[in-house]
Write an enzyme that holds these catalytic residues in place. Structure first.
Site, mmCIF file in Angstrom:
data_model
loop_
_atom_site.group_PDB
_atom_site.id
_atom_site.type_symbol
_atom_site.label_atom_id
_atom_site.label_comp_id
_atom_site.label_asym_id
_atom_site.label_seq_id
_atom_site.Cartn_x
_atom_site.Cartn_y
_atom_site.Cartn_z
ATOM 1 N N HIS A 251 3.989 7.035 3.832
ATOM 2 C CA HIS A 251 4.936 5.924 3.673
ATOM 3 C C HIS A 251 4.490 4.994 2.547
ATOM 4 O O HIS A 251 3.343 5.052 2.087
ATOM 5 C CB HIS A 251 5.115 5.142 4.979
ATOM 6 C CG HIS A 251 3.897 4.431 5.502
ATOM 7 N ND1 HIS A 251 3.050 4.970 6.434
ATOM 8 C CD2 HIS A 251 3.392 3.200 5.223
ATOM 9 C CE1 HIS A 251 2.089 4.112 6.713
ATOM 10 N NE2 HIS A 251 2.265 3.027 5.983
ATOM 11 N N HIS B 124 0.824 -1.210 0.000
ATOM 12 C CA HIS B 124 0.000 0.000 0.000
ATOM 13 C C HIS B 124 0.852 1.251 0.000
ATOM 14 O O HIS B 124 2.034 1.219 0.325
ATOM 15 C CB HIS B 124 -0.984 0.034 1.184
ATOM 16 C CG HIS B 124 -0.345 -0.002 2.546
ATOM 17 N ND1 HIS B 124 -0.115 -1.160 3.229
ATOM 18 C CD2 HIS B 124 0.096 0.992 3.354
ATOM 19 C CE1 HIS B 124 0.440 -0.890 4.398
ATOM 20 N NE2 HIS B 124 0.593 0.413 4.497
ATOM 21 N N GLU C 191 7.649 0.987 5.083
ATOM 22 C CA GLU C 191 7.116 -0.051 5.950
ATOM 23 C C GLU C 191 7.346 -1.383 5.249
ATOM 24 O O GLU C 191 7.150 -1.493 4.025
ATOM 25 C CB GLU C 191 5.603 0.179 6.136
ATOM 26 C CG GLU C 191 4.913 -0.867 7.008
ATOM 27 C CD GLU C 191 3.402 -0.611 7.184
ATOM 28 O OE1 GLU C 191 2.826 0.156 6.386
ATOM 29 O OE2 GLU C 191 2.820 -1.176 8.122
#
Ligand code: CO
Length: 134
Positions: free
Chosen positions: A79, A7, A130
Site C-alpha cells: 500500500h 510511506h 492508507e
C-alpha cells in the site's frame, strides 16, 4: 486533500531478511522490528530523507497480509500512505464521491500512533491506499 507521501509499504515473507537487505545492501536507516498485534503485522520502518518504507511481516494466524503473500510469495508493494490534515473530513469527502472505506469506517490507530483508514484498491487504480492524519 492528500498531502505528503508518508510511506510505501512492502509486504515481505521474511522480515528479518528484508530488514538486513535494506540496512546492509541498500545502506538504509532501519528501525527495530515492532509487533503490531492489533493489526496482525510486524513492522520495520526505513527512514529516507523524503519519506519512509514500511516493511510488513506476518504476525499471527489471521494476518491481513497473509493472502497478499500467498499471491506474491517473494513479497511486493502492499500500500501507499498519504497524509491528510483531517481524517474524518477526508473519509466523508471520499464516501460522498463513492469511494469505499475499508472496515467499519472508523479510523484506527496506526503504526505511528496516529489515526489511519484504508481505501478499497479497486477504487484507486488497483492500489491499496492508507490515509494517515498527519
Ligand atoms: Co502503512
Amino acid at each position: 486533500m492528500i498531502g505528503r507521501l508518508n510511506h510505501v509499504a512492502i509486504a515481505v515473507p521474511d522480515l528479518e531478511a528484508a530488514r538486513a537487505l535494506y540496512r546492509d545492501t541498500l545502506g538504509g536507516r532501519v528501525s527495530e522490528i515492532v509487533d503490531q498485534p492489533e493489526h496482525g503485522v510486524r513492522t520495520v520502518f526505513v527512514e529516507l530523507p523524503n519519506t519512509k518504507i514500511e516493511l510488513l511481516g506476518v504476525l499471527g494466524e489471521r494476518s491481513p497480509i497473509a493472502a497478499f503473500l500467498e499471491r506474491n510469495p517473494a513479497g511486493g508493494i502492499h500500500h501507499l500512505c498519504y497524509e491528510v490534515d483531517d481524517i474524518l473530513a477526508a473519509r466523508d469527502r471520499l464516501r460522498a464521491r463513492g469511494a469505499r472505506v475499508l472496515g467499519d469506517g472508523e479510523p484506527k490507530i496506526g503504526a505511528h500512533g496516529k489515526p489511519v483508514l484504508f481505501l478499497h484498491p479497486k477504487d484507486f487504480c488497483g492500489t491499496l491506499v492508507e490515509l494517515e492524519q498527519a
